[in-house]
Design a protein around this motif. Structure first.
Motif, PDB file in Angstrom:
ATOM      1  N   UNK A 232      64.800 -68.470  14.019  1.00 41.67           N
ATOM      2  CA  UNK A 232      65.869 -67.523  14.318  1.00 41.67           C
ATOM      3  C   UNK A 232      66.970 -67.574  13.266  1.00 41.67           C
ATOM      4  N   UNK A 233      67.312 -68.783  12.846  1.00 34.86           N
ATOM      5  CA  UNK A 233      68.356 -68.929  11.822  1.00 34.86           C
ATOM      6  C   UNK A 233      67.945 -68.248  10.517  1.00 34.86           C
ATOM      7  N   UNK A 234      66.660 -68.400  10.153  1.00 32.15           N
ATOM      8  CA  UNK A 234      66.162 -67.756   8.931  1.00 32.15           C
ATOM      9  C   UNK A 234      66.216 -66.237   9.050  1.00 32.15           C
ATOM     10  N   UNK A 235      65.800 -65.721  10.208  1.00 33.07           N
ATOM     11  CA  UNK A 235      65.812 -64.269  10.429  1.00 33.07           C
ATOM     12  C   UNK A 235      67.237 -63.719  10.426  1.00 33.07           C
ATOM     13  N   UNK A 236      68.146 -64.445  11.083  1.00 31.70           N
ATOM     14  CA  UNK A 236      69.541 -64.013  11.115  1.00 31.70           C
ATOM     15  C   UNK A 236      70.167 -64.049   9.717  1.00 31.70           C
ATOM     16  N   UNK A 237      69.800 -65.089   8.975  1.00 22.37           N
ATOM     17  CA  UNK A 237      70.320 -65.237   7.609  1.00 22.37           C
ATOM     18  C   UNK A 237      69.830 -64.088   6.726  1.00 22.37           C
TER      19      UNK A 237
ATOM     20  N   UNK B 148      71.692 -60.958   7.708  1.00 22.53           N
ATOM     21  CA  UNK B 148      73.060 -61.000   7.191  1.00 22.53           C
ATOM     22  C   UNK B 148      73.086 -60.722   5.693  1.00 22.53           C
ATOM     23  N   UNK B 149      72.123 -61.280   4.991  1.00 25.05           N
ATOM     24  CA  UNK B 149      72.022 -61.086   3.535  1.00 25.05           C
ATOM     25  C   UNK B 149      71.770 -59.606   3.219  1.00 25.05           C
ATOM     26  N   UNK B 150      70.875 -58.992   3.990  1.00 27.41           N
ATOM     27  CA  UNK B 150      70.567 -57.572   3.787  1.00 27.41           C
ATOM     28  C   UNK B 150      71.789 -56.700   4.065  1.00 27.41           C
ATOM     29  N   UNK B 151      72.559 -57.094   5.092  1.00 26.95           N
ATOM     30  CA  UNK B 151      73.768 -56.346   5.406  1.00 26.95           C
ATOM     31  C   UNK B 151      74.757 -56.384   4.251  1.00 26.95           C
ATOM     32  N   UNK B 152      74.956 -57.562   3.666  1.00 24.20           N
ATOM     33  CA  UNK B 152      75.887 -57.708   2.549  1.00 24.20           C
ATOM     34  C   UNK B 152      75.418 -56.912   1.335  1.00 24.20           C
ATOM     35  N   UNK B 153      74.088 -56.924   1.141  1.00 22.84           N
ATOM     36  CA  UNK B 153      73.501 -56.182   0.030  1.00 22.84           C
ATOM     37  C   UNK B 153      73.756 -54.695   0.193  1.00 22.84           C
ATOM     38  N   UNK B 154      73.613 -54.194   1.424  1.00 21.50           N
ATOM     39  CA  UNK B 154      73.823 -52.769   1.692  1.00 21.50           C
ATOM     40  C   UNK B 154      75.287 -52.377   1.472  1.00 21.50           C
TER      41      UNK B 154
END
Length: 406
Positions: free
Chosen positions: A389-394, A397-403
């Protein structure tokens, strides 16, 4: 001979056998494990350190029964000729008791082990014998250690008590029968009216139609995974009220004949007269019972169809005579295992199909909502999936920042 095992945390597979005398000699004189035993006693009040030595470092032994390859009740070969009584929190006992063969201080130094020579001990009378011998010896035995496959972790006691001339305890045979089905008719009614040897010729259900198809593979319990329907002779536990007598009695009589199509009329008549007398507040007249029997006996064989009136998910291996309490325990273990499996599958499916765009990051609260499961259940299994779950959430979150940076 008794079986020995590597340690408590690795105690399924039998490593070999030694004589009881060899085992008692190890306790009295020590062996290569003596330093571990002394260290464990020194660390007794440091529960974590004590437990680590106790369950991981010291060999253990089964003193009640020997086993075929694995320490499972269904793999019992025979009695060792002894029964082991675990005495917890008591070191002072009557060592002069004529039944006491051996007794020694336990690994913790806070209790005792006791051995009694027994005759006729078997898996069926073990629990009764354990309680009776505890009472006879005047000790408070550890109920948690009342197991056929109970382990005894190697201890050290240079002052071990051994009496080679101790008396034998002759175990009473346990003739209690725990039938699977139709207890009342099988145990009371049939033997009373037809004689003790008649049970073997009468069917009380048609589960035997299913049993030949089952491969227990040495297991005690077979799980169909879902309930199967079958036909069974059912007699009410309560008395039969006047307004229900004809319907209930004729249904019982029909079911008995449908399951035993070649039963003689006289047999069925005697059974039904007995049920009528025992179960009805006001028994029907004999002439009414006789008329009922004649009517049922006139049904053609091809028209006899047992009534499907029962269901069952679990079947017990007839090779083992298992007490009712143990059957219930095995059943609940299987049911609970299913619940665990189903809970995990729900959580795994929710994680696999998680929509981060609409549901946001995965939390225990959002998982409980998505799976419609209790939050406490989610908390229980969450550690199993925490890393994923932590990996998926991370990643989310990374994709959100990229967008956003785009």
């Amino acid at each position: 001979m008794i079986n020995y095992f590597k340690c408590a945390t690795n105690s399924s597979k039998v490593l070999g056998s030694i004589s009881i005398q060899e085992y008692l000699n190890k306790i009295q004189n020590g062996d290569d494990n003596l330093n571990y035993i002394k260290k464990a006693r020194d660390l007794y009040f440091d529960k974590a350190s004590y437990s680590k030595i106790k369950i991981n470092k010291l060999p253990c032994y089964t003193l009640n029964f020997t086993f075929n390859k694995y320490r499972w009740d269904e793999n019992i070969i025979d009695s060792t000729g002894f029964i082991y009584i675990d005495i917890d929190g008591q070191t002072e006992i009557n060592l002069s008791h004529t039944l006491l063969y051996a007794s020694w201080i336990s690994l913790s130094g806070k209790g005792r082990g006791a051995l009694v020579k027994v005759k006729n001990l078997n898996p069926n009378n073990f629990f009764y014998t354990y309680d009776k011998l505890s009472e006879e010896l005047g000790v408070t035995s550890d109920k948690k250690a009342k197991k056929r496959n109970q382990l005894n972790i190697l201890s050290y006691d240079p002052d071990i008590y051994i009496n080679d001339n101790s008396e034998y305890w002759t175990c009473k045979s346990n003739n209690l029968n725990y039938p699977h089905y139709s207890d009342k008719i099988k145990k009371t009614i049939i033997p009373t009216v037809l004689g003790e040897n008649s049970n073997k010729d009468i069917r009380y259900d048609n589960l035997d139609m299913l049993l030949p198809k089952i491969d227990f593979d040495g297991e005690v319990l077979y799980d169909f995974k879902e309930k199967i329907n079958f036909s069974k002779v059912k007699i009410p536990f309560k008395v039969i009220e006047n307004g229900s007598r004809n319907n209930i009695l004729s249904s019982i009589a029909y079911q008995i004949r449908a399951l035993n199509p070649f039963m003689e009329c006289d047999y069925l008549s005697r059974i039904m007269h007995k049920i009528n007398k025992d179960k009805c507040i006001e028994p029907l007249q004999s002439s009414e019972i006789n008329g009922m029997i004649r009517s049922i006996m006139n049904v053609e064989l091809e028209d006899l169809k047992p009534i499907i009136n029962a269901s069952r998910r679990f079947i017990y291996n007839e090779d083992y005579d298992i007490p009712l309490k143990e059957k219930r325990s095995l059943t609940m273990t299987a049911i609970n295992a299913d619940r665990v499996k189903n809970s995990k599958q729900k959580i795994e499916k929710a994680i696999e199909e998680w929509n981060f765009e609409t549901d946001g990051k995965i939390t225990q609260k959002s998982l409980a909502t998505a799976t419609e499961m209790n939050k406490k259940t989610i908390e229980k299994y969450y550690p199993l999936y925490k890393s994923e779950i932590q990996l998926l959430n991370k990643k989310y979150h990374k994709n959100q920042k990229h967008d956003i940076t785009r």
